[in-house]
Design a protein around this motif. Structure first.
Motif, mmCIF file in Angstrom:
data_model
loop_
_atom_site.group_PDB
_atom_site.id
_atom_site.type_symbol
_atom_site.label_atom_id
_atom_site.label_comp_id
_atom_site.label_asym_id
_atom_site.label_seq_id
_atom_site.Cartn_x
_atom_site.Cartn_y
_atom_site.Cartn_z
ATOM 1 N N HIS A 138 0.834 -1.207 0.000
ATOM 2 C CA HIS A 138 0.000 0.000 0.000
ATOM 3 C C HIS A 138 0.867 1.254 0.000
ATOM 4 O O HIS A 138 0.568 2.236 -0.699
ATOM 5 N N ALA A 139 1.948 1.233 0.795
ATOM 6 C CA ALA A 139 2.847 2.395 0.863
ATOM 7 C C ALA A 139 3.502 2.653 -0.502
ATOM 8 O O ALA A 139 3.673 3.812 -0.903
ATOM 9 N N GLU A 140 3.852 1.587 -1.216
ATOM 10 C CA GLU A 140 4.407 1.747 -2.564
ATOM 11 C C GLU A 140 3.374 2.395 -3.487
ATOM 12 O O GLU A 140 3.709 3.247 -4.317
ATOM 13 N N MET A 141 2.124 2.001 -3.340
ATOM 14 C CA MET A 141 1.059 2.566 -4.166
ATOM 15 C C MET A 141 0.859 4.053 -3.850
ATOM 16 O O MET A 141 0.555 4.852 -4.744
ATOM 17 N N ILE A 142 1.051 4.419 -2.599
ATOM 18 C CA ILE A 142 0.958 5.828 -2.212
ATOM 19 C C ILE A 142 2.102 6.619 -2.849
ATOM 20 O O ILE A 142 1.906 7.746 -3.325
ATOM 21 N N CYS A 143 3.285 6.032 -2.889
ATOM 22 C CA CYS A 143 4.418 6.684 -3.570
ATOM 23 C C CYS A 143 4.090 6.909 -5.043
ATOM 24 O O CYS A 143 4.396 7.970 -5.613
ATOM 25 N N ASP A 144 3.468 5.911 -5.657
ATOM 26 C CA ASP A 144 3.067 6.037 -7.063
ATOM 27 C C ASP A 144 2.000 7.121 -7.224
ATOM 28 O O ASP A 144 2.038 7.917 -8.175
ATOM 29 N N GLU A 145 1.060 7.187 -6.290
ATOM 30 C CA GLU A 145 0.002 8.201 -6.327
ATOM 31 C C GLU A 145 0.586 9.614 -6.312
ATOM 32 O O GLU A 145 0.196 10.470 -7.117
ATOM 33 N N PHE A 146 1.517 9.857 -5.400
ATOM 34 C CA PHE A 146 2.080 11.200 -5.282
ATOM 35 C C PHE A 146 2.962 11.556 -6.471
ATOM 36 O O PHE A 146 3.064 12.729 -6.844
ATOM 37 N N TYR A 147 3.580 10.552 -7.095
ATOM 38 C CA TYR A 147 4.364 10.829 -8.299
ATOM 39 C C TYR A 147 3.441 11.177 -9.469
ATOM 40 O O TYR A 147 3.649 12.169 -10.173
ATOM 41 N N ARG A 148 2.404 10.362 -9.667
ATOM 42 C CA ARG A 148 1.550 10.532 -10.849
ATOM 43 C C ARG A 148 0.656 11.768 -10.774
ATOM 44 O O ARG A 148 0.457 12.459 -11.763
ATOM 45 N N PHE A 149 0.119 12.035 -9.595
ATOM 46 C CA PHE A 149 -0.850 13.130 -9.483
ATOM 47 C C PHE A 149 -0.244 14.459 -9.030
ATOM 48 O O PHE A 149 -0.805 15.522 -9.310
ATOM 49 N N PHE A 150 0.906 14.387 -8.329
ATOM 50 C CA PHE A 150 1.479 15.613 -7.769
ATOM 51 C C PHE A 150 2.933 15.845 -8.178
ATOM 52 O O PHE A 150 3.571 16.785 -7.709
ATOM 53 N N ASN A 151 3.459 14.945 -9.030
ATOM 54 C CA ASN A 151 4.829 15.075 -9.548
ATOM 55 C C ASN A 151 5.878 15.093 -8.446
ATOM 56 O O ASN A 151 6.922 15.740 -8.563
ATOM 57 N N ILE A 152 5.612 14.375 -7.338
ATOM 58 C CA ILE A 152 6.607 14.220 -6.272
ATOM 59 C C ILE A 152 7.525 13.061 -6.656
ATOM 60 O O ILE A 152 7.057 11.966 -6.994
ATOM 61 N N LYS A 153 8.811 13.279 -6.600
ATOM 62 C CA LYS A 153 9.784 12.274 -7.038
ATOM 63 C C LYS A 153 9.948 11.199 -5.952
ATOM 64 O O LYS A 153 10.425 11.497 -4.855
ATOM 65 N N THR A 154 9.548 9.968 -6.261
ATOM 66 C CA THR A 154 9.570 8.884 -5.283
ATOM 67 C C THR A 154 10.184 7.618 -5.872
ATOM 68 O O THR A 154 10.217 7.434 -7.092
ATOM 69 N N CYS A 155 10.628 6.742 -4.988
ATOM 70 C CA CYS A 155 10.972 5.366 -5.358
ATOM 71 C C CYS A 155 10.884 4.500 -4.109
ATOM 72 O O CYS A 155 10.935 5.004 -2.983
ATOM 73 N N SER A 156 10.717 3.203 -4.309
ATOM 74 C CA SER A 156 10.637 2.256 -3.195
ATOM 75 C C SER A 156 11.702 1.183 -3.358
ATOM 76 O O SER A 156 11.944 0.715 -4.479
#
Length: 304
Positions: A145-163
């Motif tokens: 779920h936490a990985e999916m949240i990282c994906d959410e913030f990257y796709r919708f808010f352009n926050i640079k994330t990785c897991s």
């Protein structure tokens, strides 16, 4: 000019403390630590409320260029007993961190420490990052779920994330799991009985290698919500590695296995590490060298 502020959340934990030490040795970075423990000595340290962590003020004050999330619960059996607590620490807090980044530090790159537990029991080995995730515990589910949240913030808010999906981490400072249990039992008895058959397997990674991989990711990853396997690509049976540990400990008792598996524990793991190899990773520690270092630490701290 590049932002050299690194915020390490969970800096007092097993992996977090090694990551903190690693980056403190690299010139040019400003290291900020964050955890639930009291620390009257450390500079640039933020203490969190363990029940209701609030990251807004921390991100507003630090404005990190990089945030490494080493926090959370890391106990599969406990996640079956206290699933809500596990969810708060491993999932809800990640959302809080990313929301604080979105509001106060939108250019911050976020590295989330996930787990190989997201895979559950892989259909085939070695397991690739693109393989289906089918967790067999609340812990694995919450990490996914936490990985999916990282994906959410990257796709919708352009926050640079990785897991980073860490396989079986070990090393100095670890006071639970297989090697700790073996050390404790060996110091008290001449017979040791472990769960399972001994044919279960894991892909072990020494904690100092994990810190080096995180450094490589900072310099070379795309931060497009991608995932990285963090292991050595070497499958070793629990029986084999337990015997090696006890041999290095110079223990001369009898080791046996109960034949029954623990609920939530996958049977076999081996990571495909092509992605981290493409970043330039090669292991600096064999399993034997890592275990020797761990045993030296146990002896030095009078824990065995």
């Amino acid at each position: 000019m590049e932002n050299k502020n690194i915020l390490i959340i969970g800096a007092k934990g097993f992996i977090g403390s090694h990551v903190t030490d690693h980056f403190k040795q690299i010139c040019g970075y400003n290291i900020y630590e964050c955890d639930v423990m009291v620390d009257y000595i450390a500079n640039n340290y933020f203490q969190l409320d363990p029940v209701n962590a609030d990251f807004q003020e921390i991100f507003e004050e630090v404005n990190p260029g990089i945030c490494i999330n080493c926090s959370g619960a890391a106990n599969v059996p406990d996640s079956l007993v206290h699933p809500y607590r596990d969810f708060l620490l491993n999932t809800a807090n990640v959302y809080k961190m990313l929301e604080a980044i979105r509001k106060h530090s939108p250019d911050c790159r976020f590295i989330n420490l996930s787990s190989a537990a997201v895979y559950g029991n892989p259909v085939s080995l070695p397991v690739k990052e693109t393989d289906m995730a089918k967790p067999v515990s609340p812990y694995g589910n919450h990490k996914l779920h936490a990985e999916m949240i990282c994906d959410e913030f990257y796709r919708f808010f352009n926050i640079k994330t990785c897991s980073v999906r860490i396989f079986s981490a070990y090393g100095e400072g670890l006071t639970k799991q297989l090697f700790w249990d073996l050390g404790q039992k060996a110091s008290k008895d001449k017979t040791i009985s472990l769960f399972g058959t001994g044919n279960e397997s894991r892909d072990f990674i020494y904690v100092k290698d994990i810190a080096r991989i995180i450094e490589l990711i900072i310099h070379k990853a795309s931060f497009n919500a991608e995932c990285f396997n963090i292991g050595n690509g070497i499958e070793i049976s629990i029986k084999e590695v337990a015997e090696l540990f006890l041999q290095l400990l110079k223990w001369d008792g009898t080791l046996s296995f109960k034949g029954s598996a623990r609920k939530g524990d996958p049977s076999n793991w081996k990571a495909d590490i092509s992605k981290i190899k493409s970043l330039g990773y090669t292991s600096s520690y064999t399993i034997e060298t890592g275990l020797k270092n761990y045993i030296e630490w146990l002896v030095e701290k009078k824990l065995v």
